[in-house]
Design an enzyme around this catalytic site. Structure first.
Site, PDB file in Angstrom:
ATOM      1  N   HIS A   1       0.850  -1.190   0.000  1.00 39.17           N
ATOM      2  CA  HIS A   1       0.000   0.000   0.000  1.00 39.17           C
ATOM      3  C   HIS A   1       0.886   1.240   0.000  1.00 39.17           C
ATOM      4  O   HIS A   1       1.928   1.276   0.654  1.00 39.17           O
ATOM      5  CB  HIS A   1      -0.921  -0.001   1.232  1.00 39.17           C
ATOM      6  CG  HIS A   1      -2.002   1.037   1.119  1.00 39.17           C
ATOM      7  ND1 HIS A   1      -1.777   2.369   1.375  1.00 39.17           N
ATOM      8  CD2 HIS A   1      -3.309   0.939   0.762  1.00 39.17           C
ATOM      9  CE1 HIS A   1      -2.906   3.043   1.188  1.00 39.17           C
ATOM     10  NE2 HIS A   1      -3.854   2.190   0.810  1.00 39.17           N
TER      11      HIS A   1
ATOM     12  N   GLU B   1      -3.804   1.679  -7.509  1.00 43.91           N
ATOM     13  CA  GLU B   1      -4.168   2.844  -6.710  1.00 43.91           C
ATOM     14  C   GLU B   1      -3.205   3.993  -6.998  1.00 43.91           C
ATOM     15  O   GLU B   1      -2.094   4.030  -6.432  1.00 43.91           O
ATOM     16  CB  GLU B   1      -4.067   2.507  -5.221  1.00 43.91           C
ATOM     17  CG  GLU B   1      -4.961   1.392  -4.757  1.00 43.91           C
ATOM     18  CD  GLU B   1      -5.286   1.531  -3.281  1.00 43.91           C
ATOM     19  OE1 GLU B   1      -6.461   1.757  -2.970  1.00 43.91           O
ATOM     20  OE2 GLU B   1      -4.361   1.440  -2.451  1.00 43.91           O
TER      21      GLU B   1
HETATM   22  C1  PEP Z   1      -6.825   3.291   0.069  1.00 48.40           C
HETATM   23  O1  PEP Z   1      -6.194   3.760   0.984  1.00 48.40           O
HETATM   24  O2  PEP Z   1      -6.577   2.138  -0.323  1.00 48.40           O
HETATM   25  C2  PEP Z   1      -7.864   4.110  -0.565  1.00 48.40           C
HETATM   26  C3  PEP Z   1      -8.295   3.749  -1.718  1.00 48.40           C
HETATM   27  O3  PEP Z   1      -8.295   5.195   0.144  1.00 48.40           O
HETATM   28  P1  PEP Z   1      -9.481   6.204  -0.278  1.00 48.40           P
HETATM   29  O4  PEP Z   1     -10.614   5.395  -0.797  1.00 48.40           O
HETATM   30  O5  PEP Z   1      -9.809   6.930   0.985  1.00 48.40           O
HETATM   31  O6  PEP Z   1      -8.924   7.097  -1.343  1.00 48.40           O
END
Ligand code: PEP
Length: 280
Positions: free
Chosen positions: A121, A197
């Protein structure tokens, strides 16, 4: 494939009581049909994990109850068809036990009821400098304990602006491809999820376009299938400011198998609305 809808609770909520209340809301009888149409998972703080597992076990009538069956209950919680459990992190130093103050191992996570773990992450990469070698060890430890892995990749805003997204992700994915065995069973392939992400989209309210997400996901799928022919249908989910309002657009995008949700997973109604968008 049923869509994956995964809630990363991060360092939330403040108390176990609130965490348990959130589980009770998610598992309300009138939500169960929705839950059965997707693959929902919550990833609580490590200190809340065991209590959350017990809460699920108590609310889920199909599971065994009673002290003597604790291990069975926990194993069943791990594979609970309505609500899966994951952990946010594991030790890179040992998959079992050892003199590693502050760490929590893959075996301990599993014993608390988790069947999955987040690795890579961006908050771990950013605040704890977790890079290739450490991530590789975490991955190996997770796999040695048969934990499923949600492996996160994503570019920073600067990398995005300079068009380096794919190059960055390809490099990050080497951790995964270099750690997976050559003989990959279907069961193992099914226990690897890649979460795309973009770092600049996490918790910011900013999101890439659906086309960008789709292009990146399809590229990740190509990379993974190219790496190993046993990975026939790689699971790639999107994370970064997904909410009840924008979930539908990502749900419809080609190559998007679900969502990793941070902030919006902390309220049952919002998280369920995201799930609803993905099952439509
Ligand atoms: C995350 O931390 O994996 C994430 C997607 O956070 P958010 O949805 O708050 O952007």
């Amino acid at each position: 494939m049923k869509p994956w809808v995964i809630g990363n609770w991060k360092q939330n909520p403040k108390s176990i009581k609130v965490a348990q209340a959130l589980i009770s809301d998610l598992l309300r009888t009138d939500n169960r049909s929705l839950l059965s149409q997707c693959q929902m998972m919550v990833i609580p703080s490590t200190v809340h994990l065991a209590k959350v597992a017990d809460t699920i076990a108590n609310l889920e009538p199909n599971l065994s109850h009673g002290d003597s069956a604790t291990l069975i209950v926990k194993a069943a919680v791990a594979d609970n068809p309505l609500l899966r459990l994951g952990g946010q992190d594991i030790s890179a130093l040992s998959a079992q036990v050892g003199a590693y103050t502050g760490d929590c191992s893959a075996a301990q996570l599993k014993d608390c009821g988790a069947a999955w773990v987040l690795i890579g992450h961006s908050e771990r990469r950013q605040y704890y400098n977790e890079e290739e070698k450490v991530l590789q060890k975490k991955l190996q430890n997770a796999l040695s304990e048969q934990l499923g892995v949600i492996f996160c990749v994503g570019e920073t805003e600067t990398q995005y602006e300079s068009g380096d997204t794919l190059a960055v992700i390809t490099k990050q994915l080497e951790v995964l491809t270099s750690s997976l065995p050559n003989e990959l069973s279907q069961d193992l392939a099914n226990r690897i999820i890649v979460a795309y992400e973009p770092v600049w989209a996490i918790g910011t309210g900013k999101v890439p376009t659906v086309e960008e997400v789709s292009t990146t996901h399809l590229a990740i799928k190509d990379l993974l299938t190219g790496f190993n022919s046993q990975i026939t249908d790689p699971i790639v989910i999107y994370g970064g400011s997904v909410n009840a309002d924008n979930a539908a657009q990502f749900a419809q995008a080609k190559g998007v198998d679900g969502a990793l949700v941070g902030g919006a997973s902390l309220k049952a109604d919002k998280f369920l609305a995201i799930a609803q968008a993905f099952v439509k």
